[in-house]
Design an enzyme around this catalytic site. Structure first.
Site, mmCIF file in Angstrom:
data_model
loop_
_atom_site.group_PDB
_atom_site.id
_atom_site.type_symbol
_atom_site.label_atom_id
_atom_site.label_comp_id
_atom_site.label_asym_id
_atom_site.label_seq_id
_atom_site.Cartn_x
_atom_site.Cartn_y
_atom_site.Cartn_z
ATOM 1 N N CYS A 38 93.788 42.034 74.103
ATOM 2 C CA CYS A 38 94.183 41.506 72.803
ATOM 3 C C CYS A 38 95.606 41.963 72.466
ATOM 4 O O CYS A 38 96.559 41.537 73.109
ATOM 5 C CB CYS A 38 93.153 41.891 71.752
ATOM 6 N N HIS A 42 87.618 40.631 74.216
ATOM 7 C CA HIS A 42 87.379 42.078 74.198
ATOM 8 C C HIS A 42 86.174 42.450 75.066
ATOM 9 O O HIS A 42 85.033 42.441 74.583
ATOM 10 C CB HIS A 42 87.105 42.544 72.764
ATOM 11 N N GLU A 52 85.333 45.405 75.972
ATOM 12 C CA GLU A 52 84.772 46.672 75.486
ATOM 13 C C GLU A 52 83.790 46.469 74.344
ATOM 14 O O GLU A 52 83.020 47.380 74.013
ATOM 15 C CB GLU A 52 85.897 47.629 75.059
#
EC number: 6.3.5.3
Length: 228
Positions: A86, A194, A196
């Site tokens: 990002c 994302h 994560e």
């Protein structure tokens, strides 16, 4: 694998990224400051999402002048693995570590939602635990995620297999539906989704775990396919 996450002023995904690598994927992971100038202790350096330095001027434009970025360029040139997620992707393009640029989303709105992706290249350090054509669902949260590159650069990205992830239903206007690309040598990846935020089933899915498992496999030769 020993990884580092650069924690810029305004980063807000640094702890999430460290958690995904350390607690979920089971690798060492340090938080480091943007003043750090030696990255030789690490196998992988990660540039997290957020709003580094408030995204003043434009996303990533100030962060690229941090002392750590000169060290990151040296680290990448020596073959170290770098991933920007990002805002991290935006920083890497601003720093010239990745081709192209990230513009305002097509509809000029901030988008925060899960999106469908397709794995285009499963032969990279960041995607070797996936299969070509595999469908993933990962969250996005960005206002400037619209990937742009000139026609010659886009052609080179496609020819060289540098497009790693592609949107199934383009949410932001990115050219060629690009969600993630590498540099020409394949050791630097930038992606807007994302991973994560998709490493625990309890929180909605584990499709992002393969990114971190791939890096462990690449750096340690420990094939962890199937653990997702």
């Amino acid at each position: 694998m020993k990884a580092a996450v650069i924690s810029f002023p305004g980063s807000n995904c640094d702890l999430d990224l460290q958690w995904a690598v350390r607690a979920i994927a089971g690798a060492e992971c340090d938080l480091i400051k943007p003043t750090q100038t030696d990255l030789t202790a690490y196998d992988v350096v990660m540039v997290p999402g957020g709003f580094s330095y408030g995204d003043y001027l434009r996303s990533g434009a100030i962060a690229r002048f941090s002392p750590v970025m000169a060290a990151l360029k040296q680290f990448a040139a020596a073959g170290g693995y770098v991933i920007g997620i990002c805002n991290g992707f935006q920083i890497l393009t601003e720093a010239g570590l990745l081709p192209g640029a990230l513009q305002w989303n097509r509809d000029l709105n901030f988008i925060c939602e899960p999106v469908a992706l397709t794995v285009e290249n499963a032969g990279t350090a960041f995607s070797n635990q996936y299969q070509v054509g595999e469908h993933l669902t990962l969250p996005i949260a960005h206002g400037e995620g619209n990937y742009y590159a000139d026609p010659e650069t886009l052609a080179a990205l496609e020819t060289n297999g540098q497009v790693v992830f592609r949107y199934a239903n383009n949410p932001n206007g990115s050219m060629h539906d690009i969600a993630g690309v590498t540099n020409e040598t394949g050791n630097v990846l930038g992606m807007m989704p994302h991973p994560e935020r998709a490493v625990e089933a309890l929180l909605g899915g584990t499709d992002g775990l393969g990114v971190f498992q791939s890096l462990i496999n690449q750096t340690e030769g420990a094939d962890v396919r199937g653990a997702r």
